[in-house]
Each structure stands twice: as C-alpha cells, then as structure tokens.
Design an enzyme around this catalytic site. Structure first.
Site, PDB file in Angstrom:
ATOM      1  N   ARG A 170     -45.258  33.075 -16.669  1.00 16.56           N
ATOM      2  CA  ARG A 170     -44.933  31.732 -17.120  1.00 16.56           C
ATOM      3  C   ARG A 170     -45.108  30.694 -16.012  1.00 16.56           C
ATOM      4  NH1 ARG A 170     -39.160  32.948 -19.738  1.00 16.56           N
ATOM      5  NH2 ARG A 170     -39.115  34.277 -17.882  1.00 16.56           N
ATOM      6  N   ASP A 192     -44.133  38.307 -14.727  1.00 25.18           N
ATOM      7  CA  ASP A 192     -43.769  37.083 -15.448  1.00 25.18           C
ATOM      8  C   ASP A 192     -44.897  36.081 -15.216  1.00 25.18           C
ATOM      9  OD1 ASP A 192     -42.688  34.719 -16.459  1.00 25.18           O
ATOM     10  OD2 ASP A 192     -40.660  35.176 -15.750  1.00 25.18           O
TER      11      ASP A 192
END
Length: 618
Positions: free
Chosen positions: A151, A149
C-alpha cells in the site's frame, strides 16, 4: 490513546488533486447504527484509483478548530470483511467502529481501493489458501511474489491536503500509515488506536500484524504466544520452488566469479535466496516454513547449481539446518523461530568436540571444520561427546571464534570456515542427544505433523552433494553445446566446432554421461516416499539402492564435466571461464564423505546382499 505528535512541514510538494463530486449518502450498518456522510471523489490522484473520502460529523468545524484536528481513518478496501462479514480479519468491525467514532467528533474516513494490502482481491484469496497451510498473512503474500504490504498512501495525503486537513488525529494501530503520512507532509497530532476485534478466526492474523509490523494491539495470552501446532499440510501445490530457483540462475552465473573471489556468498545472493523462500523449504509451516518434501528440496539445490555450485551447496545446507532445528524440543524452537523468521544455522561434526557437565548445562571445547553457511548464520549446531555419547550443542555464532580457514580449490564461495570454542557454557536445553535428534521419534515430531519431520536425519544429509554435482554437470553440458554451435571465422571461412565429427562424438558421450546421471538421480528420489507423504522407513536394501544411485549419479556427472572440459580447448582453463570452476567444484563435491565412492560401493553391496552394514554412519 497515543499522544505522540509528529512535527512535520505542512506541505510535501504533493501533486494537486481536486474534488470531482460530493454527494450526501445515508449509511446504515447491520447492527442498526446509522450516520450521514458527504462522499467525495477526486480528480488527479497519483495512482489513478477510485478512492473515496467520507466526511462525517462536524468535519467542517474540525478543520477550523486549531486545537482539535479532525479524526481520520485510512481504511483499505476489504470486500470479504466489509461486505461479507468475514471473520478472517478485523476490517469489517474496524470500518463500523471508525464511522461511529469519526461521526461523533468530526473528520474523514478515506476508503482506499487497496484490497489485500495492495495485492488485489484474487491474490488475497490465494494468500488465504496459503494461510490455511500454515503461513502467516505476510509470508503468504511473499510466497505469491508480492510484498508484505504494497500500500501507498500518496493519494490519501492528496485528498486530505485538498480539504486542508494538513494536521490530523489518526485512527489506526498501524505505524506505517502514520510514517507514510508524515513523510507526505500530513502532521499527526495524535494517533488514536482502534479497538481490538479478536476472534478465534483472526487471532493468528492479528498476532502477525503485531509481531511482524508493529501494530499496537493488546491481545490475550493465546494470541501472544506464537503457536507451534501442526499445519494443515504442505504448500507444495502452491509454491513452485524449482521455478523460483531457476529465476535466480542468471544472476548467480553473473556473480559466480565474484562469489569465488569473496570466498562466501555475496549479501545480494543471500537476500535473493531469502526473498525466494529457499531457506524456508523444509521448515514446518507452523514455524514459518513451507513444509515441503525431500524431492522439492533436492530439485532446488540441483537447479541452483546450474548457476553456482557454491550457492547451491550453502543454500541447501542452510535450508537443511532449519529442518534440523525443527527437530529440537519446543523451548529451542520458540527461541530460534520465535521472531517469525526461519533461522540460518551452520552445522559441523568434524572433528567432534568435547563436553563437560557443569551446573545448569555443559562446558564445550573444540575446533570444528567445514562449517558450511557459517558466514551467514546466527546459530551453529556443533557435535560434541560426553563419556562416549554423541551430543549436539546449539550455540550462537557470536559466542564462537570464527577462523578464516576456507582456502580450497573448489566450492570456494561456500565460506565453510572453522569454528573454535574453549570451555564455552551452553545451557542444558540447548544440548541434545544426537541419536534422538536424528531419529524419526525426535522431539519435533511430537510438535509437527509435517511428514518430513519424521524422516531419519540421513534422508537429507546425503542429497546436497549429488544434487549440486548434477546441476553443475547440466550447466557444463549447456555451455559446451553453446560453444560448439558458435560460428567462427578462420581464414575467411565461417566454421563451427559442431561440424567436426570428433566434436559431435564428444558431445554425444557427454550427453550420454549426463543422461546416466539424471537417470540415477531419478532412481534415488523414487526410493523416497512421495512428496508430502510419510512412508515407512527404508529397508536396508532400499537404503543401499538410494545411496548407490546418488553416488553413481555424481560419478556420471563428473564424467560429463571431464568430457566437456577435455573438448573445450585451452580457453576453458582461464580463471574467467565457468567450466574450469565447475570442474574444480565437482571435484570437491565428489570428495565429500556422502559420496566417498569406495565406502558407498562396499556398504551398498553389503546391503543389497542382505549382509547388513558394517558402519552405523552409512
């Protein structure tokens, strides 16, 4: 609803952002629901992204109401789900739900341009293709060279800070969103879970989010159980594992001397191998592996040996042992692969231990040697016998005595130490008949359709030593060539060893030996079924040719190294010089039972003459 509040400072020293535009936009969803949003854009966002903030409902009053913070949803852009209604994820339904929930109470929906958990639209679609081959949503990202991930919510915190929303009620099942906001100075008064939008198409995706990253999702039983079902096929076309291995070679060379002194692989090396997916090569896709074939596996070991033979040996066996675990019955596979990780396990059969049947299982005793990979393993596969029948016992390494016995002149970095047990209890389900495990009709073959799971165990057991020998020889010839071409000053005259006719002849001989090793290597691999295909069992003649070609390849590899070292002068015998290590490593490799030259010649001769093998272990 989660009612855990995070106590945080109201300012995290974020760079200031300012509102760029604010425009009223009427929203209408396919089901007819509508709402009005004040859509804001910003100057000064940390990542420069074109992120949006949609202010919904009585958001201004929510900012003023000290007892009821605004409801906030951080929604990462998902074109496939938000726009086209893809059911592979739950993004579209979450967006629709969030708008209605926030509009009813007042707050903000932050639409963040972080497609595919930050990897981008094209890469996300590439990851979908890997998921179709059996990888979960996180491992697919890793297989493409991305993070699970990627982000970052700094821009989200800036937008909230700009509007004075320094304490919020977060609408999310994702703990990482809450943690990042807290670290960025945004207080989480309450974490409100979203609904669970479960479908047949996204059940594995949601289960991975729950199991891998701790999303608060209550799923039905079908999604709770990690599926052990046949994958759609190997991911050979998507993963260039030899290239990944080659990228590790410079670091392996730099650490090779330290690896030898440490007498095991450094943790940094193990971590790099993990991140590159080396341990996943052979495990079936349904348990988190890549489901690749023997040819890819052998090439990866060969490439790694160009950097460090000890690393190639250890990594090759750890990957192989994961494949061995996938041949066990379902109960064992659910235990060892159950956390979504491919387990690391050592395996040793020399000498065979003893087993005694007791209530509920077996009591085993023994002293096992050459446990390659044990310094990095959670499990050990141990050979034991009961009434003359050979069994294999699967035991947590923590239950065994680990003996520091690996003091050798070559392959010192493998840490292939000894293991000992005295009347250790092993439950019934973790003991299996070796003949069954090693056969094409092993229990795992009823669970997985990956072609390699149906191959005889000996297919892979014979590949590591010759692969490591060939890769080591290739590195040695490369070093010799570099040495020959280096200019040197002697009595004020620049010379090169390569200008000597004797050096030229020696290099030619070494190159010829290496070419012979490579030809025999390719001949051996050509005997196996094509990558990703299940072929018929090898005939005795084919098996004899396979083993003979591997042995001849290793012998030619050793000859190439001998020629190289013989022409490299006394400096090659300094302990800091890689050639002396290669020479010692390849000497140990050729003493491995799979390359026992006299036995291989005898049994191969019998097989080629149609006389049958005189030993079952060949």
């Amino acid at each position: 609803m989660s009612t855990v509040a995070h106590s945080v400072p109201l300012s995290a020293g974020l760079p200031a952002a300012t509102i760029r535009t604010k425009v009223s936009v009427p929203l209408r969803f396919p089901d007819g629901y509508g709402a009005s949003a004040d859509v804001m854009t910003f100057h000064g966002l940390a990542d420069g992204g074109e992120h949006l903030l949609l202010a919904l409902g009585g958001w201004e009053q929510a900012l003023l109401d000290g007892g009821n913070a605004p409801l906030v949803r951080l929604h990462s852009e998902c074109m496939t789900g938000d726009v086209f209604g893809s059911e592979r994820c739950d993004c579209g339904p979450q967006l629709r739900e969030a708008v209605e929930s926030i509009a009813s109470t007042g707050g903000f929906l932050l639409y963040l341009r972080q497609e595919g958990r930050g990897i981008g639209l094209y890469s996300k679609l590439d990851a979908y293709a890997l998921q179709d081959q059996g990888l979960d949503t996180y491992d697919a990202n890793l297989a493409l060279g991305h993070g699970e991930d990627e982000r970052d919510y700094t821009a989200a915190a800036q937008m909230l800070n700009t509007l004075g929303a320094t304490s919020v009620r977060l609408l999310s099942n994702n703990p990482d969103k809450a943690n990042q906001l807290v670290e960025l100075g945004i207080g989480i008064q309450e974490q409100v879970p979203t609904g669970v939008h479960l479908s047949d198409a996204n059940s594995r995706y949601l289960a991975a989010k729950r199991d891998r990253t701790g999303h608060t999702l209550e799923l039905g039983r079908a999604a709770v159980e990690r599926p052990l079902q046949p994958a759609a096929g190997p991911v050979a076309g998507r993963l260039d594992m030899p290239a990944r291995a080659a990228a590790l070679v410079p670091g392996l060379r730099a650490r090779a001397e330290g690896t030898e002194r440490l007498r095991r692989l450094p943790e940094s090396t193990v971590q790099e191998l993990q991140e590159a997916g080396v341990f996943r090569i052979l495990a079936p896709a349904a348990v988190g592996g890549y489901g690749l074939g023997a040819q890819t596996y052998a090439e990866v070991v060969r490439v790694l040996a160009r950097g460090c033979a000890s690393t190639a040996w250890t990594a090759g066996h750890l990957a192989e042992h994961a494949w061995m675990l996938a041949r066990w019955p379902r109960a064992v596979q659910e235990e060892v692969f159950g956390d979504g990780q491919v387990p690391l396990a050592a395996a040793t059969s020399a000498p065979v231990g003893l087993a005694r049947k007791v209530s509920g299982g077996y009591s085993i005793s023994g002293h096992w040697t050459f446990a390659s990979g044990v310094m990095h393993s959670q499990w050990a596969l141990l050979a034991v016998q009961l009434d003359g029948a050979r069994l294999q016992a699967l035991v947590p390494v923590a239950d065994l005595d680990l003996l520091d016995a690996w003091h050798t002149d070559g392959l010192r970095g493998t840490g292939s130490n000894d293991l000992r047990a005295d009347e250790l209890f092993v439950p019934d389900y973790r003991v299996a008949d070796w003949a069954l495990l090693s056969s094409p009709e092993n229990p795992g073959s009823l669970i997985h359709q990956d072609p390699l799971i149906h191959a005889p165990m000996a297919t892979l057991l014979n590949l590591v030593a010759p692969a490591a020998a060939l890769g080591s020889a290739e590195y040695a010839v490369e070093l010799f060539r570099e040495q020959l071409l280096v200019p040197r000053q002697k009595n004020g005259v620049e010379t090169r060893q390569a200008d000597s006719s004797l050096a030229q002849a020696r290099y030619a001989r070494a190159s010829g030996a290496l070419a012979a090793a490579q030809l025999q290597w390719r001949a051996a691999l050509a005997t196996l079924p094509p990558e990703g295909q299940e072929g018929p069992a090898l005939t005795a003649e084919q098996h004899a040719s396979f083993r003979l070609s591997l042995a001849l390849s290793a012998e030619a590899s050793q000859e190439a190294v001998r020629l190289v070292v013989g022409g490299s002068g006394g400096s090659a015998h300094r302990l800091s010089h890689p050639l002396q290590r290669i020479q010692r490593d390849i000497g140990v490799l050729l003493n491995h039972p799979t390359l026992g030259f006299d036995t291989v010649l005898e049994q191969s001769g019998r097989g080629l003459l149609g006389l049958g093998f005189s030993t079952q272990s060949f």
